[in-house]
Design a protein around this motif. Structure first.
Motif, mmCIF file in Angstrom:
data_model
loop_
_atom_site.group_PDB
_atom_site.id
_atom_site.type_symbol
_atom_site.label_atom_id
_atom_site.label_comp_id
_atom_site.label_asym_id
_atom_site.label_seq_id
_atom_site.Cartn_x
_atom_site.Cartn_y
_atom_site.Cartn_z
ATOM 1 N N ASP A 7 0.829 -1.206 0.000
ATOM 2 C CA ASP A 7 0.000 0.000 0.000
ATOM 3 C C ASP A 7 0.867 1.260 0.000
ATOM 4 N N LEU A 11 1.101 3.999 -2.977
ATOM 5 C CA LEU A 11 0.779 5.398 -2.699
ATOM 6 C C LEU A 11 1.939 6.319 -3.069
ATOM 7 N N LEU A 57 -4.717 1.179 -6.473
ATOM 8 C CA LEU A 57 -5.333 2.061 -5.483
ATOM 9 C C LEU A 57 -6.836 2.194 -5.676
#
Length: 72
Positions: A7, A11, A57
């Motif tokens: 993650d 990001l 995402l």
């Protein structure tokens, strides 16, 4: 979706892509092309990673309301 490392990587890559698009939009300045060359194989990899990160995402939308009502 409990993979915090993936993650964070996604990001970070998406933020890099967003900053690059902001530079293109405001100043017509492509930082990736400046660093790696205009559509060289390395810049194409960077653009592909930004796109893949963006697609990954999208899965965050499934989890936005998941913890609603909890205090964790």
């Amino acid at each position: 979706m409990n993979n915090k490392v993936l993650d964070c990587i996604a990001l970070t890559i998406a933020i890099i892509g967003a900053v690059n698009w902001g530079l293109i939009g405001f100043f017509s300045f492509d930082l990736v092309a400046l660093i790696f060359g205009n559509m060289s194989w390395i810049s194409r990899i960077v653009y592909a990673l930004v796109g893949i990160s963006g697609l990954y995402l999208l899965s965050f939308y499934m989890y936005t309301g998941k913890n609603e009502g909890t205090n964790n």
